[in-house]
Design an enzyme around this catalytic site. Structure first.
Site, PDB file in Angstrom:
ATOM      1  N   ASN A 198     103.564 100.861 -36.971  1.00 25.81           N
ATOM      2  CA  ASN A 198     103.556  99.972 -37.501  1.00 25.81           C
ATOM      3  C   ASN A 198     102.149  98.699 -36.700  1.00 25.81           C
ATOM      4  O   ASN A 198     100.771  98.089 -36.986  1.00 25.81           O
ATOM      5  CB  ASN A 198     104.326  98.118 -38.013  1.00 25.81           C
ATOM      6  N   MET A 223     114.155  96.107 -33.254  1.00 21.01           N
ATOM      7  CA  MET A 223     115.671  96.404 -33.735  1.00 21.01           C
ATOM      8  C   MET A 223     116.903  95.334 -33.049  1.00 21.01           C
ATOM      9  O   MET A 223     117.952  95.843 -33.132  1.00 21.01           O
ATOM     10  CB  MET A 223     115.801  98.138 -33.217  1.00 21.01           C
ATOM     11  N   ILE A 268     118.359  92.020 -33.386  1.00 18.34           N
ATOM     12  CA  ILE A 268     118.615  90.253 -33.840  1.00 18.34           C
ATOM     13  C   ILE A 268     118.719  89.402 -32.951  1.00 18.34           C
ATOM     14  O   ILE A 268     119.195  88.977 -32.005  1.00 18.34           O
ATOM     15  CB  ILE A 268     119.792  90.560 -34.754  1.00 18.34           C
ATOM     16  N   HIS A 305     109.981  94.929 -43.552  1.00 16.87           N
ATOM     17  CA  HIS A 305     111.109  95.145 -44.048  1.00 16.87           C
ATOM     18  C   HIS A 305     111.172  96.415 -44.952  1.00 16.87           C
ATOM     19  O   HIS A 305     110.310  96.290 -45.670  1.00 16.87           O
ATOM     20  CB  HIS A 305     112.068  94.305 -44.577  1.00 16.87           C
ATOM     21  N   GLU A 327     117.286  82.301 -39.379  1.00 20.10           N
ATOM     22  CA  GLU A 327     118.134  82.597 -38.427  1.00 20.10           C
ATOM     23  C   GLU A 327     119.455  83.750 -39.693  1.00 20.10           C
ATOM     24  O   GLU A 327     120.039  84.284 -39.517  1.00 20.10           O
ATOM     25  CB  GLU A 327     119.269  81.258 -39.008  1.00 20.10           C
ATOM     26  N   ALA A 384     102.694 101.316 -48.168  1.00 22.01           N
ATOM     27  CA  ALA A 384     103.301  99.615 -48.303  1.00 22.01           C
ATOM     28  C   ALA A 384     103.082  99.344 -47.255  1.00 22.01           C
ATOM     29  O   ALA A 384     102.358  98.397 -46.380  1.00 22.01           O
ATOM     30  CB  ALA A 384     104.637  99.513 -49.483  1.00 22.01           C
ATOM     31  N   GLU A 385     103.880  99.419 -46.058  1.00 21.14           N
ATOM     32  CA  GLU A 385     103.996  98.469 -44.870  1.00 21.14           C
ATOM     33  C   GLU A 385     102.407  98.724 -43.681  1.00 21.14           C
ATOM     34  O   GLU A 385     102.271  97.726 -43.562  1.00 21.14           O
ATOM     35  CB  GLU A 385     105.042  99.108 -43.472  1.00 21.14           C
TER      36      GLU A 385
HETATM   37  C1  GRF Z   1     109.457 100.818 -39.740  1.00 17.14           C
HETATM   38  O1  GRF Z   1     110.105 101.256 -41.017  1.00 17.14           O
HETATM   39  C2  GRF Z   1     109.974  99.150 -39.862  1.00 17.14           C
HETATM   40  O2  GRF Z   1     109.795  98.367 -41.312  1.00 17.14           O
HETATM   41  C3  GRF Z   1     111.357  98.860 -39.560  1.00 17.14           C
HETATM   42  O3  GRF Z   1     111.666  99.747 -39.001  1.00 17.14           O
HETATM   43  C4  GRF Z   1     110.494 101.232 -39.135  1.00 17.14           C
HETATM   44  C5  GRF Z   1     109.472 100.584 -37.639  1.00 17.14           C
HETATM   45  O4  GRF Z   1     108.733 102.533 -37.376  1.00 17.14           O
HETATM   46  N1  GRF Z   1     111.914  97.870 -39.202  1.00 17.14           N
HETATM   47  P1  GRF Z   1     107.255 102.101 -36.189  1.00 17.14           P
HETATM   48  O5  GRF Z   1     108.585 101.867 -35.022  1.00 17.14           O
HETATM   49  O6  GRF Z   1     107.122 101.077 -36.493  1.00 17.14           O
HETATM   50  O7  GRF Z   1     107.179 102.760 -36.532  1.00 17.14           O
END
Ligand code: GRF
Length: 212
Positions: A17, A93, A95, A112, A150, A182-183
């Site tokens: 991403n 990853m 929070i 997400h 939050e 999508a992402e």
């Molecule tokens: C993606 O699926 C994102 O939506 C999720 O973690 C993954 C991360 O992938 N939160 P990358 O590190 O961007 O390849």
């Protein structure tokens, strides 16, 4: 011409991403913001080398074995040093605490890998999201970019894109399908939209202060 908004991208893994954001900036589809900093909470991840390959400053603040407060203080001072105005969580990853989030109201966005409000919230991350979607038998899933508040995955939605679930799909194949279709499309789009909003707000604030 307005100055681009200073963006920091927070990562923990592969950084595909992040790569989509870097590519969008190079192609000019992100032009209202500039990625100034990439921060990982995990050492040695591919996302960090993607940043250095693109000549973007990359830093690692390891979160393992460190209290959340210490981690967030280090992160906040790095962000301040770089005058960061928008934080993009791209596969980050960890929070963030409510206190940290409150420092950046409507200035943190997250991607997400499902259509929120399905398959989101605490415990829904990585492959678990796609496993749950397949176990439920959904025929359509997708990705969501939202503001971070939050509540985990609970902030206002900015963009969503649906993706069909194909026959014989595995969690791994679905993850790849959702990322590619999508992402990697909606994250750069949403990022440009939010940067434009922040530029407009900045302009309004500066003309207001001049007229006072
Ligand atoms: C993606 O699926 C994102 O939506 C999720 O973690 C993954 C991360 O992938 N939160 P990358 O590190 O961007 O390849």
């Amino acid at each position: 011409m307005s100055e681009p908004i200073n963006i920091a991208v927070l990562v923990s893994g592969g950084g595909t991403n992040l790569q989509a954001l870097i590519d969008a900036e190079a192609a000019g589809s992100i032009h209202s913001g500039k990625i100034r900093l990439v921060v990982s909470n995990k050492p040695g991840v591919r996302a960090l080398s993607r940043a250095t390959d693109a000549k973007i400053e990359a830093a690692c603040i390891p979160s393992a074995g460190v209290s959340g407060d210490v981690f967030e203080e280090k992160l906040a001072s790095l962000l301040d040093e770089h005058h960061i105005e928008l934080i993009v969580l791209a596969g980050f990853m960890k929070i963030l605490s409510a206190d940290f989030i409150r420092r950046y109201p409507d200035r943190i966005i997250n991607i997400h890998p499902s259509l929120i409000p399905s398959f989101c919230g605490d415990g829904f991350y990585g492959l678990k999201v796609h496993e749950a979607a397949l176990a439920y038998g959904v025929k359509v899933t997708g990705a969501t970019v939202h503001y971070v508040n939050e509540i985990t995955d609970g902030g206002k939605i900015i963009l969503q894109k649906p993706v069909s679930v194909r026959k014989g799909e595995t969690p791994e194949s679905l993850q790849a399908h959702v990322m590619q279709n999508a992402e990697w499309i909606i994250l750069p789009k949403a990022c440009e939209m939010v940067c434009r909003r922040l530029q407009t707000e900045k302009k309004q604030a500066s003309s207001k202060s001049k007229s006072e």
